[in-house]
Design a protein around this motif. Structure first.
Motif, PDB file in Angstrom:
ATOM      1  N   THR A 278       0.873  -0.963  -0.045  1.00  0.00           N
ATOM      2  CA  THR A 278       0.082   0.222  -0.255  1.00  0.00           C
ATOM      3  C   THR A 278       1.109   1.498   0.395  1.00  0.00           C
ATOM      4  OG1 THR A 278      -1.528  -1.442   1.483  1.00  0.00           O
ATOM      5  CG2 THR A 278      -2.119   1.291   0.698  1.00  0.00           C
ATOM      6  N   GLY A 279       0.633   1.853  -0.786  1.00  0.00           N
ATOM      7  CA  GLY A 279       0.885   3.644  -0.830  1.00  0.00           C
ATOM      8  C   GLY A 279       0.301   4.675  -0.103  1.00  0.00           C
ATOM      9  N   GLY A 280       0.292   5.304  -0.281  1.00  0.00           N
ATOM     10  CA  GLY A 280      -0.399   7.059   0.054  1.00  0.00           C
ATOM     11  C   GLY A 280       0.344   7.611   1.265  1.00  0.00           C
ATOM     12  N   ALA A 281       0.859   9.023   1.649  1.00  0.00           N
ATOM     13  CA  ALA A 281       1.328   9.617   2.159  1.00  0.00           C
ATOM     14  C   ALA A 281       0.197  10.111   2.906  1.00  0.00           C
ATOM     15  CB  ALA A 281       1.833  10.438   1.711  1.00  0.00           C
ATOM     16  N   TRP A 282       0.874  10.448   4.307  1.00  0.00           N
ATOM     17  CA  TRP A 282       0.207  11.335   5.215  1.00  0.00           C
ATOM     18  C   TRP A 282       1.011  12.873   5.406  1.00  0.00           C
ATOM     19  CZ3 TRP A 282      -3.081   8.833   9.497  1.00  0.00           C
ATOM     20  CH2 TRP A 282      -3.712   7.614   9.140  1.00  0.00           C
ATOM     21  N   LEU A 283       0.084  13.878   6.327  1.00  0.00           N
ATOM     22  CA  LEU A 283       0.463  14.891   6.614  1.00  0.00           C
ATOM     23  C   LEU A 283      -0.260  15.261   7.475  1.00  0.00           C
ATOM     24  CD1 LEU A 283       1.466  17.593   5.857  1.00  0.00           C
ATOM     25  CD2 LEU A 283      -0.029  18.046   5.023  1.00  0.00           C
ATOM     26  N   ILE A 284       0.433  16.059   8.795  1.00  0.00           N
ATOM     27  CA  ILE A 284      -0.224  16.400  10.032  1.00  0.00           C
ATOM     28  C   ILE A 284       0.224  17.724  10.183  1.00  0.00           C
ATOM     29  CG2 ILE A 284      -0.093  16.169  12.527  1.00  0.00           C
ATOM     30  CD1 ILE A 284       0.864  13.073  11.052  1.00  0.00           C
ATOM     31  N   LEU A 310       0.212  12.760  -1.043  1.00  0.00           N
ATOM     32  CA  LEU A 310      -0.466  12.653  -0.254  1.00  0.00           C
ATOM     33  C   LEU A 310      -1.568  12.239  -0.706  1.00  0.00           C
ATOM     34  CD1 LEU A 310      -1.206  14.333   2.576  1.00  0.00           C
ATOM     35  CD2 LEU A 310      -2.474  16.455   0.867  1.00  0.00           C
ATOM     36  N   ASN A 311      -2.230  11.917   0.969  1.00  0.00           N
ATOM     37  CA  ASN A 311      -3.364  10.382   0.811  1.00  0.00           C
ATOM     38  C   ASN A 311      -4.637  10.528   1.651  1.00  0.00           C
ATOM     39  OD1 ASN A 311      -5.110   8.632  -0.550  1.00  0.00           O
ATOM     40  ND2 ASN A 311      -4.554   7.308   1.026  1.00  0.00           N
ATOM     41  N   VAL A 312      -3.690  11.680   3.137  1.00  0.00           N
ATOM     42  CA  VAL A 312      -4.382  11.650   4.476  1.00  0.00           C
ATOM     43  C   VAL A 312      -3.879  12.664   5.477  1.00  0.00           C
ATOM     44  CG1 VAL A 312      -4.211  10.700   6.225  1.00  0.00           C
ATOM     45  CG2 VAL A 312      -5.003   9.404   4.754  1.00  0.00           C
ATOM     46  N   CYS A 313      -4.499  13.432   5.435  1.00  0.00           N
ATOM     47  CA  CYS A 313      -4.106  14.703   5.942  1.00  0.00           C
ATOM     48  C   CYS A 313      -5.071  15.056   7.897  1.00  0.00           C
ATOM     49  CB  CYS A 313      -4.204  16.031   5.411  1.00  0.00           C
ATOM     50  SG  CYS A 313      -3.856  17.469   6.786  1.00  0.00           S
ATOM     51  N   VAL A 397      -8.922  12.930  -1.249  1.00  0.00           N
ATOM     52  CA  VAL A 397      -8.455  12.835  -0.176  1.00  0.00           C
ATOM     53  C   VAL A 397      -8.298  12.981   0.504  1.00  0.00           C
ATOM     54  CG1 VAL A 397      -7.869  15.295   0.061  1.00  0.00           C
ATOM     55  CG2 VAL A 397      -6.207  13.772   0.792  1.00  0.00           C
ATOM     56  N   SER A 398      -8.060  12.013   1.945  1.00  0.00           N
ATOM     57  CA  SER A 398      -9.348  11.779   3.224  1.00  0.00           C
ATOM     58  C   SER A 398      -8.489  12.583   4.545  1.00  0.00           C
ATOM     59  CB  SER A 398      -8.652  10.617   3.734  1.00  0.00           C
ATOM     60  OG  SER A 398      -8.829   9.723   3.522  1.00  0.00           O
ATOM     61  N   LEU A 399      -9.211  13.710   5.202  1.00  0.00           N
ATOM     62  CA  LEU A 399      -9.124  15.032   6.782  1.00  0.00           C
ATOM     63  C   LEU A 399     -10.026  14.096   7.312  1.00  0.00           C
ATOM     64  CD1 LEU A 399      -8.134  17.292   6.183  1.00  0.00           C
ATOM     65  CD2 LEU A 399     -10.716  18.211   5.821  1.00  0.00           C
ATOM     66  N   MET A 400      -9.423  14.728   8.436  1.00  0.00           N
ATOM     67  CA  MET A 400      -9.632  14.180   9.640  1.00  0.00           C
ATOM     68  C   MET A 400      -9.131  15.500  10.475  1.00  0.00           C
ATOM     69  SD  MET A 400      -9.428  11.136  12.251  1.00  0.00           S
ATOM     70  CE  MET A 400      -9.760  11.193  14.057  1.00  0.00           C
TER      71      MET A 400
END
Lengths: 500, 500
Positions: A278-284, A310-313, A397-400
């Motif tokens: 699986t790939g996809g980068a996260w950003l916080i 970027l996949n999840v922020c 992209v996903s966001l939380m």
């Protein structure tokens, strides 16, 4: 005491993973023929049947690669350089390339007739030039075989640690005919390679072997089989190849279930792997985030969909009212740059931070099947934060919104593919704590798109790993050409009286 | 779709290794209880039953080690140094050592009652001092955690490669209570450890944990479980530990079938291993051998039986008449130095080179069971050249006369444990060709006994590997304390406009 596996009986229980059991299906039992192999994938319990022909196709290529590896120990670095040069020259030759181009045309016609994507299949001038440039770069790369990396002197004797060839490297590339320039790179350090290429590109690959690779090997005095193709159109040939214990390293490109399955197969054969299921980068965004940096990073981490996009922020609640609109604006800009809209997955509980105009809007999303009308923002369960969005043209992209950095770290360590993460924070102590606490091989304070061997380290990248299956012993998650080695110890004794 | 493995039925076929099948025996079926695990060793097809209690003992220790690994990322290098110091101090304290010594006495009594060897079991002052010195060496070793090993600068951003903790390291040591000083060393670089120790020494080990290790962890502020013992007297607990996919590295000491079985178990779980199933060094006398060097090397490679002791000697026919008597003389001297005779295994076809007095003589051989009267020279089939002679007091070695260096190389690559080899030759070109052609991590031109991390590299040795299961990716076959690491990439972006 053991016997040959001659048949499979439907309903037979097959134990796996210590305390689980799966059952032979009637369909599998009917397909199995004497001589076929059965692989029990130990993570999922999946039963994989390898027809005898695919088993043999892989075995033959590996047998030849093993013999070539031994022979290569007596071949000079100069001869290896010459091989790269001759391979490149052949690709430059018009008659040679005409043969490859016509095989490629046939591959493309076949793929179109089967309704398959042909975007990565075309062997055009750009691919040709990239291959030639890649081979010339290997030709000019400094040979590391035999390099002494450290030496310990004793009274009357010394020990040197020496970079040495590793063995046979197996590659699985789906549907890209230009992979020989990458795979052949392992010869630079005295290794040999076996490749399986997707059935769509097999004709092109065979033409490259016949008209360029094999003549270059022969003319440079390198052993036949030093780089060779597993001659089968079936996925099972890739399984057979990765299950072979003679491999020293197994590399697969791309991501998804087929790749993670290959990884499991190689790992349970005791072979080191370089791949990411699986790939996809996260950003916080930390409470001490610089807003301008945050917006720039979002915008510049969504230019196109590859594994480090970027996949999840995650945004900290304290700054959510300020930063969330910047995030949405950057996401929209990334879509506009591609002439598209954009798509948001908002984790349940965070939707209250969305502006009204995002709550019920729709968007035309460019999918592999064409444009689809979808909700602009869709709810996502927190447990699904690990999903990678394999978008085509419409950034997705996903966001939380999270309470604090500890929650962000816990979410990353639990749900992410343990791959790439950036923290936007001006607080150096927070950056340090974050770096130590996240379980990722790639950590930054800016864009996520830097994770790429060529771009980041100026070295051709053979493979890229995440830490889904654990941290990598003694090595980086970027596999470069000069990373395929072992270390030998060589002792030189001068004083004959040396003893314990 | 899979179910829990609730029972084993005698006669059930179990496929393994792709195309082999083994069968559940009535004895195994009767022993299996729900909750037990079944391991199918994929090389031999051996079925290993792990009772639920042993499975849980291993799982509990690994669970704690995993939590401790996470916690350790927030612990300073200074606190880790303090732990080593406090552990050493406790071992120095008379009251603490009295507890350990009395547990050790009980272990020794039990072992004697069971008729077991107690030579390695005694926790005497020397072992105590070695442990204390070992812990102080770890205390003073430079921490490598966070060390930047390379950096690539780009316009507006950079990438650093950083030495980082690897994870959980599992150790199996049979019957030696002093192993904590070795295993605890992995904490120096931020890793955690789980250990299984042979049942003979378990009481001593538990006393060390209770009275020294655990208090030192607590007092230094390190997480409980950072180093912990699998609390079981059964071998199956070691299998369960090595089969756990949460390990990053599995280390076993010693050699023999139990060790190679542990290696297979860890490898089929995808875990890197550091161990050697078989030991024994090879020595080859080239046609350009210096006779004095050859005799000195034989004599000084047979001082005692450990894994790097001379086990097989090959002499080229051209020099056999001259060198073989020197070999026999050196072998006899090695025996005399221990107050013993010696024992020769002569490969069939080479016996004609033996002097008459060796052909029919007998010798008193000191075996584990006591002295045995045996033939001084016994014939050995060429196919048995791989046998390691596990001698106690009487030096024992195999000898063969070969036609040329190519035959010697072929014999080594085919029959040896792919471990240690020396070539006696004054010809530098021959040395070079030999070095490139033999499949061994350790190659020298003198004594074989140098293969030892402490002796050769001046670093505590955690494990030693051969290449029986293939070459080791990106690392040496000597595992030192500072070798337990992974590499992370850290990106620092200064220019906010950086993009692909």
């Amino acid at each position: 005491m053991s016997l040959a596996l001659e048949r499979l009986v439907a309903g037979t229980p097959i134990p796996f993973a210590g305390n689980r059991v799966t059952v032979v299906s009637p369909e599998l039992a009917a397909r199995f023929q004497p001589g076929d192999h059965l692989l029990v994938e130990q993570v999922s319990g999946e039963l994989l049947l390898i027809p005898v022909a695919d088993q043999q196709a892989a075995a033959v290529a590996i047998e030849r690669a093993a013999a070539a590896f031994t022979a290569l120990s007596a071949v000079s670095d100069e001869a290896i350089s010459q091989f790269f040069d001759l391979f490149a020259q052949r690709l430059e030759t018009p008659e040679c390339w005409a043969n490859i181009a016509s095989a490629n045309l046939a591959d493309i016609e076949r793929a179109k007739a089967r309704g398959r994507s042909t975007t990565r299949l075309l062997a055009d001038e750009r691919m040709r030039n990239d291959m030639i440039a890649g081979l010339r770069a290997w030709r000019d790369a400094a040979p590391t075989r035999g390099k002494v990396i450290s030496s310990v002197e004793h009274d009357g004797w010394k020990v040197e640690q020496v970079i040495s060839p590793l063995g046979i490297v197996a590659f699985v590339f789906e549907g890209r005919p230009n992979v020989f320039a990458d795979a052949a790179g392992v010869l630079r350090t005295g290794n040999t390679a076996v490749l399986r290429i997707g059935s769509d590109a097999l004709g092109t690959a065979q033409a490259i072997v016949t008209h360029a690779l094999n003549p270059a090997l022969a003319d440079a005095g390198l052993p036949a089989g030093a780089v060779s193709l597993v001659e089968s159109v079936n996925h099972a040939a890739g399984w057979a190849m990765f299950a072979d214990r003679r491999l020293s390293l197994a590399v697969a490109r791309g991501s998804g279930r087929a790749v993670s399955q290959l990884g499991s197969i190689a790992q349970q054969a005791g072979t080191a792997v370089s791949l990411h299921g699986t790939g996809g980068a996260w950003l916080i965004a930390d409470r001490a985030a610089d807003a301008t940096r945050f917006a720039a990073v979002v915008r510049n981490s969504l230019d196109r969909k590859v594994c480090n996009t970027l996949n999840v922020c995650l945004i900290q609640r304290e700054r959510a009212v300020e930063l969330l609109p910047l995030f949405l604006g950057a996401l929209q800009q990334a879509g506009i740059a591609r002439g598209q809209g954009c798509k948001l997955h908002i984790v349940e509980g965070s939707e209250g931070y969305l502006p009204a105009e995002w709550q019920n809007a729709t968007v035309e999303v460019y999918r592999a099947e064409g444009y689809q009308t979808e909700a602009l923002a869709e709810p996502l369960a927190e447990a699904d934060l690990g999903r990678e969005w394999e978008w085509e043209e419409t950034p997705e992209v996903s966001l939380m919104v999270v309470d604090d950095l500890d929650q962000a770290i816990a979410l990353f360590n639990r749900h992410s593919p343990q791959f790439t993460v950036s923290l936007i924070s001006e607080d150096a102590q927070v950056q340090e704590r974050f770096y130590n606490a996240v379980n990722a091989p790639f950590v930054g304070n800016g864009i996520t798109r830097w994770v790429d061997g060529q771009y980041a380290l100026n070295k051709p990248e053979l493979g890229l790993s995440n830490w889904e299956s654990g941290r990598l012993f003694a090595r980086s998650a970027i596999l470069s050409g000069d990373g395929v080695f072992t270390v030998r110890s060589r002792m030189t004794q001068v004083d004959l009286s040396v003893k314990r």
